[in-house]
Design a protein around this motif. Structure first.
Motif, PDB file in Angstrom:
ATOM      1  N   PHE A 107       0.869  -1.173   0.000  1.00 23.54           N
ATOM      2  CA  PHE A 107       0.000   0.000   0.000  1.00 23.54           C
ATOM      3  C   PHE A 107       0.908   1.225   0.000  1.00 23.54           C
ATOM      4  O   PHE A 107       1.762   1.375   0.885  1.00 23.54           O
ATOM      5  CB  PHE A 107      -0.887  -0.009   1.248  1.00 23.54           C
ATOM      6  CG  PHE A 107      -1.852   1.132   1.373  1.00 23.54           C
ATOM      7  CD1 PHE A 107      -3.195   0.965   1.056  1.00 23.54           C
ATOM      8  CD2 PHE A 107      -1.440   2.375   1.840  1.00 23.54           C
ATOM      9  CE1 PHE A 107      -4.103   2.017   1.194  1.00 23.54           C
ATOM     10  CE2 PHE A 107      -2.332   3.425   1.981  1.00 23.54           C
ATOM     11  CZ  PHE A 107      -3.667   3.243   1.653  1.00 23.54           C
ATOM     12  N   VAL A 108       0.729   2.098  -0.996  1.00 29.71           N
ATOM     13  CA  VAL A 108       1.551   3.313  -1.097  1.00 29.71           C
ATOM     14  C   VAL A 108       0.652   4.532  -0.923  1.00 29.71           C
ATOM     15  O   VAL A 108      -0.233   4.773  -1.748  1.00 29.71           O
ATOM     16  CB  VAL A 108       2.278   3.386  -2.451  1.00 29.71           C
ATOM     17  CG1 VAL A 108       3.133   4.650  -2.528  1.00 29.71           C
ATOM     18  CG2 VAL A 108       3.138   2.154  -2.671  1.00 29.71           C
ATOM     19  N   PRO A 109       0.837   5.310   0.137  1.00 27.70           N
ATOM     20  CA  PRO A 109       0.016   6.506   0.329  1.00 27.70           C
ATOM     21  C   PRO A 109       0.277   7.566  -0.746  1.00 27.70           C
ATOM     22  O   PRO A 109       1.371   7.642  -1.306  1.00 27.70           O
ATOM     23  CB  PRO A 109       0.444   7.025   1.706  1.00 27.70           C
ATOM     24  CG  PRO A 109       1.107   5.866   2.374  1.00 27.70           C
ATOM     25  CD  PRO A 109       1.748   5.086   1.274  1.00 27.70           C
ATOM     26  N   SER A 110      -0.722   8.365  -1.009  1.00 25.92           N
ATOM     27  CA  SER A 110      -0.584   9.448  -1.993  1.00 25.92           C
ATOM     28  C   SER A 110       0.530  10.398  -1.590  1.00 25.92           C
ATOM     29  O   SER A 110       0.877  10.525  -0.414  1.00 25.92           O
ATOM     30  CB  SER A 110      -1.902  10.209  -2.137  1.00 25.92           C
ATOM     31  OG  SER A 110      -2.295  10.750  -0.896  1.00 25.92           O
ATOM     32  N   ARG A 111       1.104  11.021  -2.604  1.00 25.12           N
ATOM     33  CA  ARG A 111       2.192  12.000  -2.490  1.00 25.12           C
ATOM     34  C   ARG A 111       3.548  11.348  -2.239  1.00 25.12           C
ATOM     35  O   ARG A 111       4.555  12.042  -2.159  1.00 25.12           O
ATOM     36  CB  ARG A 111       1.894  13.078  -1.445  1.00 25.12           C
ATOM     37  CG  ARG A 111       0.711  13.966  -1.835  1.00 25.12           C
ATOM     38  CD  ARG A 111       0.537  15.121  -0.861  1.00 25.12           C
ATOM     39  NE  ARG A 111       0.133  14.682   0.457  1.00 25.12           N
ATOM     40  CZ  ARG A 111      -1.118  14.392   0.797  1.00 25.12           C
ATOM     41  NH1 ARG A 111      -2.093  14.495  -0.100  1.00 25.12           N
ATOM     42  NH2 ARG A 111      -1.399  14.014   2.010  1.00 25.12           N
ATOM     43  N   THR A 112       3.591  10.023  -2.119  1.00 26.27           N
ATOM     44  CA  THR A 112       4.877   9.320  -2.087  1.00 26.27           C
ATOM     45  C   THR A 112       5.361   9.173  -3.525  1.00 26.27           C
ATOM     46  O   THR A 112       4.664   8.603  -4.365  1.00 26.27           O
ATOM     47  CB  THR A 112       4.727   7.933  -1.433  1.00 26.27           C
ATOM     48  OG1 THR A 112       4.498   8.087  -0.035  1.00 26.27           O
ATOM     49  CG2 THR A 112       5.974   7.087  -1.647  1.00 26.27           C
ATOM     50  N   SER A 113       6.543   9.690  -3.829  1.00 26.60           N
ATOM     51  CA  SER A 113       7.031   9.650  -5.210  1.00 26.60           C
ATOM     52  C   SER A 113       8.556   9.678  -5.233  1.00 26.60           C
ATOM     53  O   SER A 113       9.204  10.107  -4.268  1.00 26.60           O
ATOM     54  CB  SER A 113       6.477  10.841  -6.009  1.00 26.60           C
ATOM     55  OG  SER A 113       6.796  10.736  -7.380  1.00 26.60           O
ATOM     56  N   GLY A 114       9.119   9.190  -6.345  1.00 25.20           N
ATOM     57  CA  GLY A 114      10.566   9.152  -6.483  1.00 25.20           C
ATOM     58  C   GLY A 114      11.201   8.201  -5.497  1.00 25.20           C
ATOM     59  O   GLY A 114      12.208   8.527  -4.854  1.00 25.20           O
TER      60      GLY A 114
END
Length: 219
Positions: A107-114
């Motif tokens: 599960f990856v929460p929003s705004r996690t990037s790069g």
């Protein structure tokens, strides 16, 4: 004569490459023919910023491992030039031959990037350091920074499987039981699995992934 599990998976990959839009055709149980290797907590070794306590960047409750890191965090050991990470290295089952598989729900929460969320790592000190890296950029799950494996991954559980055929020098990635990517490996080494969050180019200020039912298999 009954086809071997390896031959069946190879045939499915071939069909999926011909018919990329057929999710039903490409669905399969990636673990068919594999042996589940029992893991205990001693096999899950946390790597995090060297100046922080484990509880500052990691929790494990109700079967869910939650790992987070900030772009300004220090590396996992003093003097390292690597980006900040909070990752779990699976120990006790490093491998250099055969066919191995990683499975887990993420599960990856929003705004996690790069950020890298899963790796097949080569022996320490080798360049390149990995044979495979699953990354998240702006809600897309990618193989390294290239092929898009899944869109809109934020805020939902997805099932990841990665098969590493060392002798065949081949990697196969499944998302929710569907073959999404096949790649060549980088030759023999001593390999191990990692998962969590590891900052990459263009990393967000805060990065997080949550994991449950992490398993490894072999045959």
């Amino acid at each position: 004569m009954t086809a071997s599990p390896t031959a069946l998976i190879a045939f499915l990959v071939f069909l999926c490459l011909l018919m990329k839009d057929s999710a039903l055709l490409c669905s399969a149980d990636p673990t068919y023919g594999f042996r589940n290797i029992p893991l205990t907590e001693s096999n899950f070794v946390l790597q995090k910023s060297y100046n922080l306590a484990s509880a500052d960047r990691y929790s494990y409750s109700n079967g869910v491992r939650r790992l987070w890191v900030f772009s300004a965090d220090k590396p996992f050991k003093s003097g390292s030039s690597t980006d900040p990470r909070t990752e779990i290295r699976i120990t006790g089952y490093d491998y250099s031959s055969g066919v191995w598989q990683f499975e887990g729900y993420v599960f990856v929460p929003s705004r996690t990037s790069g950020v890298s969320i899963m790796q097949i790592h080569r022996a320490e000190g080798e360049i390149p350091a990995t044979d495979a890296m699953l990354s998240v950029y702006d809600g897309e799950l990618r193989f390294y920074v290239g092929a898009v494996l899944e869109n809109n991954v934020y805020n939902r559980w997805i099932k990841l499987n990665m098969i590493h055929d060392v002798d065949g020098n081949k990697l196969t990635v499944f998302v929710d039981g569907v073959i999404k990517h096949e790649a060549r490996g980088r030759g023999r080494s001593n390999f191990y699995f990692k998962f969590g969050v590891y900052g990459q180019t263009g990393e967000s200020k805060r990065m997080e992934s949550r994991w449950r039912n992490v398993k490894i298999f072999t045959k």
